[in-house]
Every structure is written in C-alpha cells, then in structure tokens.
Design a protein around this motif. Structure first.
Motif, PDB file in Angstrom:
ATOM      1  N   UNK A   1       0.817  -1.206   0.000  1.00 53.75           N
ATOM      2  CA  UNK A   1       0.000   0.000   0.000  1.00 53.75           C
ATOM      3  C   UNK A   1       0.852   1.257   0.000  1.00 53.75           C
ATOM      4  N   UNK A   2       2.098   1.137   0.455  1.00 52.76           N
ATOM      5  CA  UNK A   2       2.975   2.305   0.494  1.00 52.76           C
ATOM      6  C   UNK A   2       3.162   2.901  -0.891  1.00 52.76           C
ATOM      7  N   UNK A   3       3.107   2.073  -1.917  1.00 49.94           N
ATOM      8  CA  UNK A   3       3.325   2.544  -3.284  1.00 49.94           C
ATOM      9  C   UNK A   3       2.038   3.019  -3.949  1.00 49.94           C
ATOM     10  N   UNK A   4       0.955   3.041  -3.218  1.00 50.09           N
ATOM     11  CA  UNK A   4      -0.319   3.435  -3.801  1.00 50.09           C
ATOM     12  C   UNK A   4      -0.895   4.631  -3.058  1.00 50.09           C
ATOM     13  N   UNK A   5      -1.914   5.232  -3.641  1.00 46.19           N
ATOM     14  CA  UNK A   5      -2.657   6.283  -2.954  1.00 46.19           C
ATOM     15  C   UNK A   5      -3.974   5.696  -2.480  1.00 46.19           C
ATOM     16  N   UNK A   6      -4.601   6.363  -1.550  1.00 45.06           N
ATOM     17  CA  UNK A   6      -5.883   5.887  -1.057  1.00 45.06           C
ATOM     18  C   UNK A   6      -6.947   6.023  -2.141  1.00 45.06           C
ATOM     19  N   UNK A   7      -7.982   5.209  -2.080  1.00 47.78           N
ATOM     20  CA  UNK A   7      -9.055   5.313  -3.078  1.00 47.78           C
ATOM     21  C   UNK A   7      -9.689   6.698  -3.078  1.00 47.78           C
ATOM     22  N   UNK A   8     -10.238   7.092  -4.230  1.00 51.80           N
ATOM     23  CA  UNK A   8     -10.879   8.399  -4.335  1.00 51.80           C
ATOM     24  C   UNK A   8     -12.098   8.513  -3.426  1.00 51.80           C
ATOM     25  N   UNK A   9     -12.619   7.366  -3.002  1.00 49.15           N
ATOM     26  CA  UNK A   9     -13.801   7.388  -2.143  1.00 49.15           C
ATOM     27  C   UNK A   9     -13.472   7.831  -0.721  1.00 49.15           C
ATOM     28  N   UNK A  10     -12.176   7.854  -0.366  1.00 49.97           N
ATOM     29  CA  UNK A  10     -11.778   8.271   0.978  1.00 49.97           C
ATOM     30  C   UNK A  10     -11.779   9.792   1.016  1.00 49.97           C
ATOM     31  N   UNK A  11     -12.839  10.366   1.528  1.00 51.07           N
ATOM     32  CA  UNK A  11     -12.968  11.817   1.524  1.00 51.07           C
ATOM     33  C   UNK A  11     -13.352  12.384   2.881  1.00 51.07           C
ATOM     34  N   UNK A  12     -13.348  11.577   3.920  1.00 48.96           N
ATOM     35  CA  UNK A  12     -13.769  12.109   5.203  1.00 48.96           C
ATOM     36  C   UNK A  12     -13.207  11.340   6.375  1.00 48.96           C
ATOM     37  N   UNK A  13     -13.294  11.951   7.553  1.00 50.08           N
ATOM     38  CA  UNK A  13     -12.730  11.326   8.748  1.00 50.08           C
ATOM     39  C   UNK A  13     -13.519  10.103   9.188  1.00 50.08           C
ATOM     40  N   UNK A  14     -14.750   9.930   8.686  1.00 49.36           N
ATOM     41  CA  UNK A  14     -15.545   8.764   9.063  1.00 49.36           C
ATOM     42  C   UNK A  14     -15.033   7.481   8.425  1.00 49.36           C
ATOM     43  N   UNK A  15     -14.113   7.593   7.466  1.00 49.39           N
ATOM     44  CA  UNK A  15     -13.507   6.408   6.866  1.00 49.39           C
ATOM     45  C   UNK A  15     -12.421   5.804   7.746  1.00 49.39           C
ATOM     46  N   UNK A  16     -12.148   6.436   8.893  1.00 46.87           N
ATOM     47  CA  UNK A  16     -11.057   5.995   9.753  1.00 46.87           C
ATOM     48  C   UNK A  16     -11.553   5.736  11.173  1.00 46.87           C
ATOM     49  N   UNK A  17     -10.835   4.829  11.853  1.00 50.78           N
ATOM     50  CA  UNK A  17     -10.965   4.670  13.297  1.00 50.78           C
ATOM     51  C   UNK A  17      -9.796   5.420  13.920  1.00 50.78           C
ATOM     52  N   UNK A  18     -10.096   6.353  14.820  1.00 53.19           N
ATOM     53  CA  UNK A  18      -9.070   7.258  15.329  1.00 53.19           C
ATOM     54  C   UNK A  18      -8.523   6.780  16.665  1.00 53.19           C
ATOM     55  N   UNK A  19      -7.207   7.017  16.854  1.00 59.53           N
ATOM     56  CA  UNK A  19      -6.541   6.620  18.087  1.00 59.53           C
ATOM     57  C   UNK A  19      -5.884   7.794  18.782  1.00 59.53           C
ATOM     58  N   UNK A  20      -4.728   7.548  19.380  1.00 61.17           N
ATOM     59  CA  UNK A  20      -4.061   8.538  20.225  1.00 61.17           C
ATOM     60  C   UNK A  20      -3.382   9.625  19.387  1.00 61.17           C
ATOM     61  N   UNK A  21      -3.046  10.725  20.052  1.00 62.25           N
ATOM     62  CA  UNK A  21      -2.263  11.783  19.426  1.00 62.25           C
ATOM     63  C   UNK A  21      -0.802  11.342  19.354  1.00 62.25           C
ATOM     64  N   UNK A  22      -0.183  11.551  18.198  1.00 59.89           N
ATOM     65  CA  UNK A  22       1.214  11.165  17.999  1.00 59.89           C
ATOM     66  C   UNK A  22       2.166  12.341  18.142  1.00 59.89           C
ATOM     67  N   UNK A  23       1.683  13.548  17.878  1.00 55.14           N
ATOM     68  CA  UNK A  23       2.553  14.716  17.953  1.00 55.14           C
ATOM     69  C   UNK A  23       1.771  15.988  17.690  1.00 55.14           C
TER      70      UNK A  23
END
Length: 414
Positions: free
Chosen positions: A47-69
């Motif tokens: 996946x590192x060599x690819x981009x995310x699908x065009x359908x990924x357009x919002x924060x609801x596509x992710x499960x969020x965790x801790x702050x990294x920085x």
C-alpha cells in the motif's frame, strides 16, 4: 472419575497428552499470529506505493486513536482505515495530520500548509514520510501520512535521558545525509531538521516528517535577491527570521547574520543534531535570543568530556558546524570520511537489518534536562511579511497551481 480411578501409568499418560495438546494449540496460535503479522506488513508495504481510493474523503472512513505529535498549526493522530471485508487487525495504519482551518487563517499559515502538501506530493523516497491522500471538512484539513510505529528519536532518546551507541550514530547520520541529498537534488531546502522531525520506521530506518518549513531553490533565490536590496542589517535579519521559521537552536550562522542562504544550512542543522545525539544536549543554547545568536555566530560551543574518545565523530561535527557555508562539510566529505568506512551511502535503505538503537542511560552532570527540550521562549511564529499580497488565495494559485485541485474550497478559509 473413571480416568482418575485408573492406574498411575494411565494418569501420567493422560497428563502428557494434555501437555502436548496445550503446546500444540499454543504453537498453532503463534503461527497464526505470525502469519497475520506477515500479511499485515506485506499489505502495508504494497500500500505504500499506492494512494488511497478516491472514495476516501472524510474522517468517518477511519478509526481514530491517540495523538502522535503536535505542531504549530496541527495535531498528528494515529488512525486505521476501515475495511469491512477483512479483520480489523489487518486494517492499514496511518498518521493523519489534522490542521485547523480557523487557526491557519488567524496565524497566516495558509501558504505554509499549501507548500507542505505540494512538497510531499512531489517526493517519493523511503526517507520521506509519504503522503497518501488529503481531504477536508468544514473545520479541518487532513493529510494522510505514513505511520512510523517507533515514533521520533526525540521521544526515544532524549526524553529517556539516554545516549546512542556509535554504530547506530553512524547509521543515523548516514541515512540523514542521504535524505538531505535527495531533497536537495529534488530542488528543496528542508529547513527544520531536529530530533522531533526524525522518525523511525518499523524496520528501524530513518524517515523525515513535517515539511512546513521546506522551500524550493527558486524560493531561496528570491529570498537571497530580496536580501541584497535591504540596506539595514537588522531589517535583513528580521526578514530572514520571517522566511525561515525552523527551530532557532538549529539555525545556521548565515541566517542569523543575514548572509546568502543555501541548502548548506541543512548540513549545519545536521551537525547540531549529530552533537545532540552524542552529548544529549544542544551545542548552542541560551536564555535569550540575542545570546543564542551570538553563540551561533561565534561558534561558541564545547564538546563534553564523555566525547573525549570520539575523535572522528568530533571531526565530523566540527566539519558540519563550520561558520562559512563554503567551507562546511558537504556530501563528498561525509561519504569519503574514514569515520563512515563500510557505510553504504548509495543505498542505505536496502539494508533489511539496520543497527539496533541500544540506548545507554546517561549519568553525565553536563546533561541538563532543561536543554533537551527547547524552551517555549526560544520559539516564535514567523511574523507576516508586510510586503506579501493580501489575497493569499491568488498568490497560492499563481505559485502552486496544483493546490486548487487538491484542496477543495481553499477560498473558504483563506
């Protein structure tokens, strides 16, 4: 009851069968976990060599965790991309930079944000944090970046009051040198090399992040041309501090003395970082900005007693911390130096097993914790350039045409 009523031999045999069954189940479970981890790593690498699908357009596509920085206008958060067709343990991991639009507008960071996204889109190298996608909502801009599970070397080394071993030090400086060489060859000056911006990937390689201070060579030339027109030295220094918003303890002498600035300023910062890795504190620090700049101009620093046996490493640091940018160590001097004998500067990222970061607890009295983390008083936000256009949107679109297509509704928050 029938089994327990049998002979001792039968009981012992039953016990051995039970132990073997438990061991077999544990082995199967370990094998499944190993295969799952291997599959996860393979998917992450593919996946590192690819981009995310065009359908990924919002924060609801992710499960969020801790702050990294945290940054001057953003927070970086751990997130997993939701993929309902596979187990959650195999969901891909990301570091998502969340940038607040209102804060960007208030602090005049719009051009810096656009520049960072433009730079990340144009780079493709193992040493650079990869940008997979960006999107926005009414409140924030989101940049989906590569996740480095080991974190930054500031948290790994300096917050634990530790020093690094010499083998890892060589490896780190070698990879950072290659990273800066790649950026300079691509026509960029990095501008903010410091431990907080140096990440370690899962395999142990170096990865640079935070390109908000990055500038193109064309921008450097424009800054240098403007510098020649300023008659007042004080105004020229202030102008450069507005343009180069990196961490002040790592600024090169040519910036604090209003001289011509080149990518060699990155190599000065590399020298500061190299010193910090071995000494556990910064080479230049002071209670006031004026005193700090004096020390940088006069190269006023001293090696700790703990580095008395590191003559070649000190030679490298002295070469990088040379006031004259023309005489400062460059890539040829670093690559050919005896200190790096045996290091592969051509393809260091091909090494599947980089040296381990075996930290040593520091007990030196010379290490003062207050200098490990830079003081808030030593940081400041760049002052808006009074000569810049009021129409930030138009200026951005003229300088970076790609931004308008990538960041929707840019006018809404600039």
């Amino acid at each position: 009851r029938t089994r327990l009523a049998g002979s001792p031999e039968q009981a012992e045999q039953m016990f051995h069968h039970f132990v073997e069954a438990v061991a077999e189940r544990r082995a199967q479970r370990a094998k499944q976990e190993q295969e799952s981890t291997k599959l996860k790593h393979e998917r992450q690498e593919q996946h590192r060599r690819k981009v995310l699908p065009d359908t990924i357009k919002g924060h609801l596509n992710f499960v969020w965790g801790r702050d990294l920085g945290y940054g001057s206008y953003s927070v970086v958060r751990y997130a997993k991309l939701i993929e309902s067709s596979i187990p959650q343990s195999l969901w891909l991991e990301y570091a998502v930079k969340v940038m607040d639009k209102e804060h960007i507008q208030q602090q005049n960071y719009a051009q810096q944000v656009a520049q960072e996204i433009h730079v990340l889109k144009s780079l493709d190298h193992p040493s650079v944090s990869r940008l997979f996608a960006q999107f926005e909502d009414a409140k924030n801009i989101y940049a989906v970046l590569e996740y480095c599970p080991q974190g930054d070397i500031f948290g790994l080394i300096f917050e634990s009051n530790s020093t690094v071993n010499m083998e890892w030090f060589k490896f780190c400086i070698c990879e950072l040198t290659c990273s800066l060489k790649y950026l300079h060859e691509q026509g960029y000056y990095y501008g903010d090399l410091k431990p907080e911006n140096v990440l370690l990937t899962e395999s142990g390689h170096i990865c640079l992040c935070d390109f908000g201070s990055c500038k193109s060579m064309q921008q450097l030339e424009e800054i240098n041309d403007r510098l020649l027109k300023d008659e007042s030295h004080g105004d020229a220094v202030q102008f450069l501090l507005q343009q180069f918003s990196g961490t002040v303890e790592y600024l090169a002498p040519e910036i604090v003395t209003a001289q011509r600035v080149s990518p060699a300023a990155d190599l000065w910062a590399l020298g500061c970082l190299a010193f910090q890795l071995l000494a556990s504190y910064l080479p230049f620090y002071a209670d006031t900005r004026e005193e700090l700049f004096r020390k940088i101009r006069e190269r006023d620093f001293a090696f700790p007693l703990t580095m008395d046996d590191c003559s070649q490493a000190k030679e490298i640091i002295n070469g990088l911390l040379t006031v004259s940018s023309d005489k400062r160590y460059g890539y040829l001097q670093l690559c050919s130096h005896a200190f790096f004998r045996g290091m592969d500067f051509n393809a260091p990222y091909d090494n599947p097993s980089p040296p381990a970061l075996n930290l040593k607890r520091s007990n030196s009295d010379e290490v003062d914790a207050k200098w490990k983390r830079r003081k808030f008083s030593m940081m400041w936000n760049p002052i808006p350039d009074p000569t810049s256009t009021e129409n930030i949107t138009a200026a951005l679109l003229d300088a970076i045409p790609e931004v308008h297509a990538d960041l929707m509704h840019w006018e809404a928050y600039t």
